[in-house]
Design a protein around this motif. Structure first.
Motif, PDB file in Angstrom:
ATOM      1  N   SER A  11      37.074  55.501 101.019  1.00 53.13           N
ATOM      2  CA  SER A  11      37.331  56.270  99.793  1.00 53.13           C
ATOM      3  C   SER A  11      37.546  55.351  98.599  1.00 53.13           C
ATOM      4  O   SER A  11      37.446  55.773  97.450  1.00 53.13           O
ATOM      5  CB  SER A  11      38.547  57.181  99.983  1.00 53.13           C
ATOM      6  OG  SER A  11      39.748  56.421 100.071  1.00 53.13           O
ATOM      7  N   GLN A  12      37.829  54.075  98.851  1.00 57.93           N
ATOM      8  CA  GLN A  12      38.016  53.100  97.775  1.00 57.93           C
ATOM      9  C   GLN A  12      36.750  52.282  97.504  1.00 57.93           C
ATOM     10  O   GLN A  12      36.685  51.545  96.521  1.00 57.93           O
ATOM     11  CB  GLN A  12      39.147  52.125  98.149  1.00 57.93           C
ATOM     12  CG  GLN A  12      40.485  52.775  98.445  1.00 57.93           C
ATOM     13  CD  GLN A  12      41.487  51.765  99.005  1.00 57.93           C
ATOM     14  OE1 GLN A  12      41.351  50.552  98.806  1.00 57.93           O
ATOM     15  NE2 GLN A  12      42.487  52.261  99.709  1.00 57.93           N
ATOM     16  N   ALA A  13      35.767  52.392  98.403  1.00 64.19           N
ATOM     17  CA  ALA A  13      34.588  51.512  98.333  1.00 64.19           C
ATOM     18  C   ALA A  13      33.354  52.263  97.840  1.00 64.19           C
ATOM     19  O   ALA A  13      33.220  53.474  98.059  1.00 64.19           O
ATOM     20  CB  ALA A  13      34.315  50.915  99.705  1.00 64.19           C
ATOM     21  N   ASN A  14      32.459  51.550  97.202  1.00 65.67           N
ATOM     22  CA  ASN A  14      31.170  52.121  96.802  1.00 65.67           C
ATOM     23  C   ASN A  14      30.039  51.726  97.752  1.00 65.67           C
ATOM     24  O   ASN A  14      29.056  52.452  97.907  1.00 65.67           O
ATOM     25  CB  ASN A  14      30.797  51.646  95.385  1.00 65.67           C
ATOM     26  CG  ASN A  14      31.736  52.183  94.331  1.00 65.67           C
ATOM     27  OD1 ASN A  14      32.309  53.265  94.497  1.00 65.67           O
ATOM     28  ND2 ASN A  14      31.915  51.437  93.251  1.00 65.67           N
ATOM     29  N   THR A  15      30.187  50.559  98.380  1.00 68.40           N
ATOM     30  CA  THR A  15      29.105  49.994  99.193  1.00 68.40           C
ATOM     31  C   THR A  15      29.656  49.516 100.532  1.00 68.40           C
ATOM     32  O   THR A  15      30.777  48.988 100.585  1.00 68.40           O
ATOM     33  CB  THR A  15      28.443  48.795  98.473  1.00 68.40           C
ATOM     34  OG1 THR A  15      27.941  49.228  97.210  1.00 68.40           O
ATOM     35  CG2 THR A  15      27.316  48.186  99.297  1.00 68.40           C
ATOM     36  N   ILE A  16      28.878  49.692 101.591  1.00 67.35           N
ATOM     37  CA  ILE A  16      29.236  49.130 102.891  1.00 67.35           C
ATOM     38  C   ILE A  16      28.122  48.193 103.351  1.00 67.35           C
ATOM     39  O   ILE A  16      26.934  48.509 103.249  1.00 67.35           O
ATOM     40  CB  ILE A  16      29.493  50.222 103.951  1.00 67.35           C
ATOM     41  CG1 ILE A  16      29.823  49.571 105.301  1.00 67.35           C
ATOM     42  CG2 ILE A  16      28.333  51.205 104.063  1.00 67.35           C
ATOM     43  CD1 ILE A  16      30.378  50.522 106.342  1.00 67.35           C
ATOM     44  N   TYR A  17      28.526  47.038 103.823  1.00 70.32           N
ATOM     45  CA  TYR A  17      27.591  46.068 104.392  1.00 70.32           C
ATOM     46  C   TYR A  17      27.442  46.331 105.886  1.00 70.32           C
ATOM     47  O   TYR A  17      28.431  46.333 106.631  1.00 70.32           O
ATOM     48  CB  TYR A  17      28.100  44.638 104.181  1.00 70.32           C
ATOM     49  CG  TYR A  17      27.842  44.091 102.804  1.00 70.32           C
ATOM     50  CD1 TYR A  17      26.736  43.284 102.551  1.00 70.32           C
ATOM     51  CD2 TYR A  17      28.712  44.369 101.749  1.00 70.32           C
ATOM     52  CE1 TYR A  17      26.494  42.768 101.285  1.00 70.32           C
ATOM     53  CE2 TYR A  17      28.481  43.855 100.484  1.00 70.32           C
ATOM     54  CZ  TYR A  17      27.370  43.056 100.261  1.00 70.32           C
ATOM     55  OH  TYR A  17      27.134  42.547  99.008  1.00 70.32           O
ATOM     56  N   PHE A  18      26.201  46.548 106.309  1.00 72.73           N
ATOM     57  CA  PHE A  18      25.891  46.700 107.726  1.00 72.73           C
ATOM     58  C   PHE A  18      25.341  45.376 108.256  1.00 72.73           C
ATOM     59  O   PHE A  18      24.637  44.647 107.552  1.00 72.73           O
ATOM     60  CB  PHE A  18      24.857  47.803 107.946  1.00 72.73           C
ATOM     61  CG  PHE A  18      25.356  49.182 107.650  1.00 72.73           C
ATOM     62  CD1 PHE A  18      26.551  49.633 108.176  1.00 72.73           C
ATOM     63  CD2 PHE A  18      24.615  50.041 106.836  1.00 72.73           C
ATOM     64  CE1 PHE A  18      27.012  50.915 107.909  1.00 72.73           C
ATOM     65  CE2 PHE A  18      25.056  51.323 106.568  1.00 72.73           C
ATOM     66  CZ  PHE A  18      26.262  51.770 107.107  1.00 72.73           C
TER      67      PHE A  18
END
Length: 431
Positions: free
Chosen positions: A126-133
């Motif tokens: 909820s605090q992040a815009n992007t996730i690194y996979f």
């Protein structure tokens, strides 16, 4: 694990370097490998995801590392999630990492049990815009497993958080992992030292009539007694014509007097690989022809090693090594000038007798990450492994060392103490 504890300064620095390249308001997740089934209730021995190990030092299954440099709470900028250890697990499997031991191993101060992951992950997303996979994008990667733990995590996360952007951690890791930290170089030197002990043991053991698998057993014995898990990759112990099969791994033939044995073996240590090739005479002495070819391969290896300096382009390096090999094959009478004059530039004449590459990155994987279209850098580690394969003459020769690129001068050979000169090998086998 059998290896000595590793200074967690390595993993602290690796995380810092990775997070410095992340986008603002992004988090990254790294999952451990699965334990893979064989059949019934049997499983393959666990090996940790090299990326998770590189960033944390954690070497057990069902582990997750989460990195979120812009997390609102400082304690959530680095988090480990682990299987909760208890008395039942301790009795049946052996005790898992405690929270305190995990912090000591990794330098990560915030450790939760795995069952808390979904709740905390929701809060942080909820605090992040992007996730690194984290996907495997090595240029030689082949994945025939239907879904890895990482694959399942990516699929689930994309379904649950469709509005988030996603990015790839692999390009960052490719760059970081290709240049070794001094602590990593020490671990790789230890792997090479164990390989050295195994090889020297063989020089006293090999005699006519020995079987390839007996040689494999001698190596495994020496590796295990020196805190290695065993071979860094499937060992090649190829006598006679078997040496002309590049990935011969059956190791089930008897070694006969007059033959050569091509050994492509290496110990691992603390998940780091070594990769050595040597070729030795079964009876302790090379024939005149065998020694001529052996010395030619060794000259190519020595000259090729000198070329690995900062700024070298990997593909151009291989072309130059091809010229060295062509010259040696002409000198041996294996090629003639007509062969070279009429060669196909896409498959030069020398390739009939030396058909594989000369070098690859090595580190946590035998074929480690490295960006091959960029110039070579100091503290990258490469193999150097030319060979000549002559099935019609009944033998093949490959010689290989692992070398560290230096800022100035020739590479540092991590296998400098492993015998390689033909005369020295004969002397040691006949002492």
């Amino acid at each position: 694990m059998k290896y000595h504890p590793i200074d967690n300064a390595l993993f602290i620095k690796n995380r810092k370097d990775f997070m410095a390249q992340m986008k603002p308001k992004s988090l990254a997740v790294f999952n451990s490998n699965d334990v893979y089934p064989i059949g019934a209730d049997s499983t393959m021995p666990f090996q940790q995801s090299r990326d998770l190990f590189y960033l944390s030092g954690v070497d057990q299954d069902e582990s997750i590392l989460l990195l979120f440099p812009d997390a609102v709470e400082e304690k959530h900028r680095e988090i480990l999630f682990l299987t909760e250890t208890n008395d039942h697990i301790a009795v049946w499997e052996g005790e898992k990492l405690t929270k305190e031991k995990a912090t000591e191993t990794s330098g990560v101060t915030t450790v939760y049990w795995l069952q808390e992951f979904d709740k905390i992950f929701f809060e942080l997303m909820s605090q992040a815009n992007t996730i690194y996979f984290n996907t495997n994008e090595h240029y030689r990667a082949t994945n025939v497993v239907t879904e890895t733990r990482e694959d399942r995590f990516i699929k689930k996360t994309k379904q649950q958080y469709p509005a988030h952007n996603w990015a790839k951690s692999n390009p960052i890791l490719q760059r970081l992992r290709s240049v070794k930290n001094p602590i990593e170089l020490e671990l790789m030197q230890q792997a090479c030292n164990i390989t050295e002990k195994g090889f020297k043991r063989l020089l006293d053991f090999v005699k006519p009539g020995v079987w390839e698998y007996e040689i494999e057993a001698e190596l495994m014995h020496e590796f295990l007694r020196n805190r290695s898990r065993g071979f860094a990759y499937t060992p090649i112990i190829a006598s006679g014509k078997n040496a002309c099969v590049l990935h011969y791994v059956e190791n089930n033939q008897q070694c006969k007097d007059g033959e050569l044995i091509l050994l492509d073996v290496g110990a691992e240590y603390a998940n780091y690989s070594s990769d050595m090739s040597r070729t030795i005479p079964v009876g302790g002495k090379f024939t005149k022809r065998q020694k001529e070819v052996y010395n030619a391969v060794n000259r190519v290896k020595n000259e090729a090693t000198k070329m690995l300096v900062p700024g070298t382009i990997w593909k151009e390096f291989h072309k130059e090594v091809g010229k060295l090999m062509t010259s040696e094959l002409l000198g041996l009478g294996i090629l003639d000038k007509t062969d070279v004059k009429n060669e196909n530039p896409d498959w030069p004449a020398y390739k009939k007798y030396f058909m594989h590459g000369t070098s690859h990155n090595i580190g946590l994987d035998p074929h480690d990450y490295g960006i091959l279209w960029e110039p070579v850098q100091a503290n990258q580690v490469f193999t150097v492994e030319p060979g000549i394969y002559l099935p019609d003459e009944g033998f093949g020769i490959r010689l290989e060392d692992d070398v560290v690129i230096q800022e100035n001068g020739a590479p540092h050979n991590l296998m400098r103490n492993i015998p390689i000169e033909a005369d020295e090998i004969e002397e040691l086998m006949n002492k």
